[in-house]
Structures are given as structure tokens and as C-alpha cells.
Scaffold this active site. Structure first.
Site, mmCIF file in Angstrom:
data_model
loop_
_atom_site.group_PDB
_atom_site.id
_atom_site.type_symbol
_atom_site.label_atom_id
_atom_site.label_comp_id
_atom_site.label_asym_id
_atom_site.label_seq_id
_atom_site.Cartn_x
_atom_site.Cartn_y
_atom_site.Cartn_z
ATOM 1 N N TYR A 1 39.934 -5.694 -64.642
ATOM 2 C CA TYR A 1 39.723 -6.140 -63.262
ATOM 3 C C TYR A 1 39.002 -7.481 -63.330
ATOM 4 C CZ TYR A 1 38.584 -5.442 -58.261
ATOM 5 O OH TYR A 1 38.464 -5.556 -56.904
ATOM 6 N N ARG B 1 46.469 -16.038 -52.167
ATOM 7 C CA ARG B 1 45.042 -16.352 -52.325
ATOM 8 C C ARG B 1 44.441 -15.386 -53.342
ATOM 9 N NH1 ARG B 1 40.053 -14.695 -51.294
ATOM 10 N NH2 ARG B 1 41.027 -12.681 -50.921
ATOM 11 N N LYS C 1 44.235 -3.069 -59.441
ATOM 12 C CA LYS C 1 43.611 -2.236 -58.402
ATOM 13 C C LYS C 1 44.042 -0.775 -58.531
ATOM 14 C CE LYS C 1 41.417 -5.258 -55.643
ATOM 15 N NZ LYS C 1 40.074 -5.155 -55.075
ATOM 16 N N GLU D 1 46.195 -6.953 -50.323
ATOM 17 C CA GLU D 1 45.327 -7.644 -51.273
ATOM 18 C C GLU D 1 45.665 -9.132 -51.362
ATOM 19 O OE1 GLU D 1 42.751 -7.024 -53.217
ATOM 20 O OE2 GLU D 1 42.562 -4.897 -52.729
ATOM 21 N N ASP D 2 44.644 -9.963 -51.249
ATOM 22 C CA ASP D 2 44.731 -11.390 -51.554
ATOM 23 C C ASP D 2 45.824 -12.120 -50.773
ATOM 24 O OD1 ASP D 2 42.621 -10.945 -53.159
ATOM 25 O OD2 ASP D 2 43.622 -11.293 -55.051
ATOM 26 N N ASP E 1 41.510 -4.790 -48.399
ATOM 27 C CA ASP E 1 40.340 -4.697 -49.274
ATOM 28 C C ASP E 1 39.460 -5.942 -49.179
ATOM 29 O OD1 ASP E 1 38.807 -3.288 -51.179
ATOM 30 O OD2 ASP E 1 39.621 -4.531 -52.778
ATOM 31 N N ASP E 2 40.075 -7.105 -48.985
ATOM 32 C CA ASP E 2 39.304 -8.352 -48.914
ATOM 33 C C ASP E 2 38.455 -8.407 -47.643
ATOM 34 O OD1 ASP E 2 40.587 -9.553 -51.305
ATOM 35 O OD2 ASP E 2 42.366 -9.446 -50.048
ATOM 36 N N ASN F 1 34.613 -14.582 -56.492
ATOM 37 C CA ASN F 1 35.212 -14.288 -57.793
ATOM 38 C C ASN F 1 36.246 -15.351 -58.158
ATOM 39 O OD1 ASN F 1 33.954 -11.759 -58.397
ATOM 40 N ND2 ASN F 1 35.200 -10.796 -56.831
#
Length: 599
Positions: free
Chosen positions: A147, A200, A218, A290-291, A313-314, A455
């Protein structure tokens, strides 16, 4: 007359054509029947309900190349004889524990993190149970490998290291055929999908199709930390192109070589995907975004929350884990949440998501209107402090945070003007919590709470060493990526990690085991409170505001129980009757990576 079940079993044992497919049919039928006879569960606990004698396994060579059932040198003498493995393996016998010891020794020989990542991915494709056993038993050491931060580098180089597909790639070429594509996946009983469009990735920007590393990583954590069966997890990348020139000119790039589709073309592809997912997997499949870039992330969440079981999740996962850290930190800094002032650097999906959940929690605790509790929270974006005079030019998700104040340009000036007790970084830009900013926070607060969340490590707003040194050891610090302990003035400080992996595996398990059909904000608050309650005094003594990952499965079970309880309370749970002890039930649902015995 021979029953159909016996015919299937005989076909497998004789090793006839299509043996793996036939075995899968037999296994699924046995599991489903076993589940129906016990408690009505539909696959959450099916692994635990199989009795050893009900499963027949395909023969030798095929078995060794099936990662779900391969045990390598752990096959016993009897199993080698029964399943035509004699001669296909060296004569030595090795327990799963010894295999684990050997692999950890090998992994520690690699000096480059990406080499460890590739070795772990190879293991996952070769021996699934050993991969998860290794990850569960060595979670603190291996989490940064599978991860963040290593997964970021893996995504950047995914075209070069790509070996075999680990999920579904749905591109613009599949428009009109997405339901057919979903049916190409070998598993039909999917409980959670993690999907990205790669625009992203962490703080690294547009990585297009190579963003697949994020859903794969994930979902590995969904299994290792939350106990979902690997076969119930589906990683998906939506490929609509990339605006990354470097990738478009890279001969090894694995995605569409075109600029990103936007507008109606993009919306139609996502609509077809979401419709097909629900049609193929049912109302209770969890879709985790995600992203996605900010504009798409908020729109997709808002659009599909009323009709699907969706979670970003973000936005939501990050918010929940940060709120948990803040609730725990109150034991170190004192006061109630409502007594503090919050300043964010970054007003994207993470920043505004965290801010909204903090405001919701304060509103819940004080009974004050949400519009009032938001006024305790201030955000700084690339143009300075978000204030009411900027309201007309702001994106819609920033407007609730435009408070009355004179314009302020930089972060340092904002700290001096707002005098926050908590500073949170979600900007994706490294080195923005400068020495002057940390010193200003320290001059205002006896124990400044500083969260550098961006991150990977290179994008962190400041390092743990900088936070402790510049604050003269007074800061309470947590980050998005891991940092080593820091010694300052003869005292060792252990930085916490505000890692979404604390939340989303347990959160997802809670949704699935309760049969939730929608996500509600109160479930996120319940997850935060459950995580904060897991921080012990021994953790606080080290300056930690998060519990150690070594206990993550127990943490996930407690989070799952609280989330499930809230689903039942809100009338959003479809799994009836409600289990009496939700923590024990959560633990019973968890996948175990221990090898099975074959007849």
C-alpha cells in the site's frame, strides 16, 4: 442412477477437460447449500461453513497453478498421492509457518521497496493463502510495501512491471458492452468493487490505466485487514484516456493512447458501469470510488449515493480516520471537539470531506446546527483563505467553508489570523508546513496538533522529525504515510499514521455483514468513534493517537460491529435477524488464510 452432484465430483477426480470450471461449480453449490441450511447468509461466512469432506480438488499440475488452492511444499504425502502431485514437487515437506519464515527472510534481502512489492504480487498470483497469511502476520512491516507509499511508485511504473491482469479494465472501447465484460470475470459472487479512473493517484496526478495498482492494493487490505474473501473482491479501472504526456509517449503504456474523455461521454460510460454492476451483482454490492479527480469524485458520490451502496475513500474514508485521530487526541490536548479551531491546507475532496465530518460530529455532540459548527473550521486553498468575499468564484464543495473574514493569502498568515489548535494538511504538496508555520502553531498552543496527511511520503506537508524538532517536542503529529520514530531531547516520539486502512476494511465488512443497502453519514461517525476507542493509554504515552496495526483485525471487527449496529438502527440493514453479538459475528465472518486440508 448417479446424481448430478456425483457426476460433477467424478468428472473432477478423473481430471477431464474444464476441470477447474467444474470444480468451481461444485464448490459454489456446496457452499450455497451449507449456508442456506445454517443462518441464511449469502457468502459472508461461506468459507467457514465448508466441511473438509465436501470439496474435491482438481488434479496435480492444474492444482499447483491455481493460486487459491496451491500450498506448494505444504502438501502432505497423502495429498500428493490423492491429487497426482507426486514427482511434481521436491520431496521436502514444509509447514505454512516455515514457508512464511522463508519468504520474510527473502523479502528483507531486497533493498528497493518496489522489488518487495513485485515479490509480494508474484506471491499473490502463486499462492493466495500464503500471501494473506504473510500480510496479516507482518502487517506493520508489509503494509507500506503493498500500500502507500510503495504502491505509488508501482502505479508510476505499472506498464513496465505489468505481468498478468489482476482486475477488470473497462475502457471506452467497451461502451455498450460493460455488462458482458463484468460477466467475463470468473467470480459471480462479488461483494465489493474498488474502482478508479486513475486521474488523481495519491499525490502523483494522472496515471491513467496504470492506476490499477490502487484498487488491487485496497482489495488486498480488504481481505487481510477486514477479512473479506479474496474471491468476493473485484478491482476495476475505468480507462477514459490520460492527459499525462509522458505516459502517452511511453511505448510500454498499457492504456488508451488518447486524451481524457470528459462531459457526456464520460458520464455515459460511468452510468453504464454503475447500472451494469447493480444488475450483475445486486443491490448490496459495495462500490468504493478511489482516486477520482475532485470534480468527478463529488459528482459521482452525490449522484449514486441515493441509488447504490457507494463509498468514496478519499472523501469519506479519509474523513473518518482523521476524525478518529482527533477524538483520540482530545485525551492529550484536553477539551471537547467543539472547543477547538481547525485550519486546513487543501480544500479538495479530502480536505472538505474531513471538514464536513468534523462539523457533523460537533453538531451531534452539541446539538448545534451544522451551519454553526462549520464556522469552527477554516480552509486554505491555492488562492489563500476561503472567505465569503470569494464565494461567487468558488467550486460548489468549497462554498460551505467561505466564512466572514478579510482575505488572507498564505498559510502562515492564516495561522496567525485564525489561531487554530489543529492544523491539517491535505494539499498533495510537500514541504508546505514550514518551520515558520510549525513555530507559529507552537506559539499559539501548548500541544499543537499537526496532521500532514498527503501521500506518498514525498508529498507530505512536513516530516515527523521536522514537526517534533520545530515544535521542541510539543507537537502531537500524525501523517498519511509512515515515518520512523524520532528522538528529540533524549525522548523518543512515535508518529501516528492517519491511514485509511484503519477504516475502510472494517467499514466495508460492517456494511456487508449487515446487508446494508445505502451508506449514511452516521455510519462514518460510528466508525470514527469505534477506532478512537481502540487507542490505549500505552499508545497515548508515546504520543500516538492511533492504535498499532498489529491488532488491526480486532480493530476492524469492532468498527464493523459499530457500523452494522448503526445500519440496523437506521433501518438500512437487510440481513435479518440482527446477530446478538456483532463483534463476535464480525470475527466469524472473516476469511482465514490458514491452509485447508484436502482429501
Amino acid at each position: 442412477m448417479v446424481s448430478k452432484s456425483s457426476q460433477l465430483r467424478r468428472a473432477v477426480v478423473l481430471g477431464c477437460g474444464g476441470e477447474r470450471k467444474v470444480w468451481a461449480l461444485l464448490e459454489r453449490r456446496t457452499m450455497m447449500n451449507g449456508v442456506e441450511k445454517t443462518n441464511g447468509e449469502d457468502l459472508a461466512t461461506e468459507e467457514q461453513l465448508i466441511t473438509p469432506w465436501t470439496v474435491s480438488v482438481a488434479s496435480g499440475y492444474t492444482l499447483l497453478r491455481d493460486p487459491r488452492h496451491n500450498k506448494g511444499l505444504a502438501f502432505t504425502v497423502d495429498e500428493r498421492d490423492a491429487h497426482y502431485l507426486r514427482g511434481l514437487l521436491p520431496p521436502a515437506l514444509m509447514t505454512q509457518e516455515l514457508q512464511e519464515k522463508k519468504l520474510m527472510h527473502n523479502l528483507r534481502q531486497y533493498e528497493v521497496p518496489l522489488q518487495r512489492y513485485m515479490a509480494m504480487m508474484d506471491l499473490q498470483e502463486r499462492n493466495e493463502r500464503l500471501f494473506y497469511k504473510l500480510l496479516i502476520d507482518n502487517v506493520e512491516e508489509l503494509l507500506p510495501v503493498v500500500y502507500t507509499p510503495t504502491v505509488g511508485e508501482a502505479c508510476q511504473k505499472y506498464g513496465t512491471i505489468f505481468r498478468r491482469p489482476q482486475g477488470l479494465y473497462i475502457s471506452l472501447k467497451e461502451k455498450g458492452k460493460i455488462l458482458e465484460v463484468l460477466k467475463n470475470w470468473p467470480e459471480s459472487n462479488i461483494q465489493v468493487i474498488v474502482v478508479t479512473d486513475g486521474e488523481r493517484i495519491l499525490g502523483l496526478g494522472d496515471l491513467g490505466c496504470q492506476g490499477m495498482g490502487i484498487p488491487v492494493g485496497k482489495l488486498s487490505l480488504y481481505t487481510a485487514l477486514g477479512g473479506l474473501r479474496p474471491s468476493a473482491c473485484l478491482p476495476v479501472t475505468i480507462d477514459v484516456g490520460t492527459n499525462n504526456e509522458k505516459l502517452l509517449n511511453d511505448e510500454f503504456y498499457i492504456g488508451l493512447r488518447q486524451r481524457r474523455a470528459t462531459g457526456q461521454e464520460y458520464a455515459e460510460l460511468l452510468e453504464e458501469f454503475m447500472t451494469a454492476v447493480k444488475k450483475n451483482y445486486g443491490e448490496k454490492v459495495l462500490v468504493q470510488f478511489e482516486d477520482f479527480a475532485n470534480h468527478n469524485a463529488f459528482e459521482l458520490l452525490e449522484k449514486y449515493s441515493p441509488t447504490h451502496l457507494v463509498f468514496n475513500d478519499d472523501i469519506q474514508g479519509t474523513a473518518s480516520v482523521v476524525l478518529a485521530g482527533l477524538l483520540a487526541a482530545l485525551k492529550l490536548v484536553g477539551g471537547a471537539l467543539a472547543d477547538h479551531r481547525f485550519l486546513f491546507l487543501g480544500a479538495g475532496e479530502a480536505g472538505t470531506g474531513i471538514a464536513e465530518l468534523i462539523a457533523l460530529e460537533i453538531s451531534k455532540q452539541t446539538k448545534a446546527p451544522l451551519e454553526e459548527t462549520r464556522k469552527k473550521i477554516w480552509l486554505v486553498d491555492s488562492k489563500g483563505l476561503i472567505v465569503s468575499s470569494r464565494k461567487e468564484s468558488l467550486q460548489h464543495f468549497k462554498k460551505p467553508w467561505a466564512h466572514d473574514h478579510e482575505p488572507v493569502k498564505g498559510l502562515l498568515d492564516a495561522v496567525k489570523a485564525i489561531k487554530p489548535t489543529v492544523l491539517i494538511g491535505s494539499s498533495g504538496v510537500g514541504k508546505t508546513f514550514t518551520k515558520e508555520v510549525v513555530e507559529a502553531m507552537t506559539s499559539i498552543n501548548e500541544k499543537p496538533l499537526i496532521l500532514a496527511l498527503s501521500n506518498p511520503t514525498s508529498q507530505s506537508e512536513c516530516t515527523a522529525e521536522e514537526a517534533y524538532t520545530w515544535s521542541k517536542g510539543r507537537a502531537i503529529f500524525a501523517s498519511g504515510s509512515p515515518f520512523d520514530p524520532v528522538e528529540y531531547n533524549r525522548k523518543v516520539f512515535v508518529p501516528g499514521q492517519a491511514n485509511n486502512a484503519y477504516i475502510f476494511p472494517g467499514f466495508g465488512l460492517g456494511l456487508i455483514m449487515s446487508g446494508a443497502i445505502r451508506v449514511h453519514d452516521d455510519m462514518l461517525l460510528a466508525a470514527s468513534e469505534a477506532l478512537a476507542a481502540q487507542v490505549k493509554q500505552e499508545n497515548f504515552d508515546k504520543g500516538l493517537i492511533y492504535p498499532p496495526f498489529s491488532n488491526i483485525r480486532n480493530i476492524s471487527a469492532n468498527i464493523a460491529a459499530k457500523v452494522a449496529a448503526k445500519a440496523y438502527e437506521l433501518g438500512l440493514a437487510s440481513r435479518l435477524p440482527r446477530p446478538k453479538d456483532l463483534v463476535k459475528y464480525a470475527e466469524s465472518c472473516m476469511y482465514s488464510p490458514v491452509y485447508r486440508s484436502y482429501r
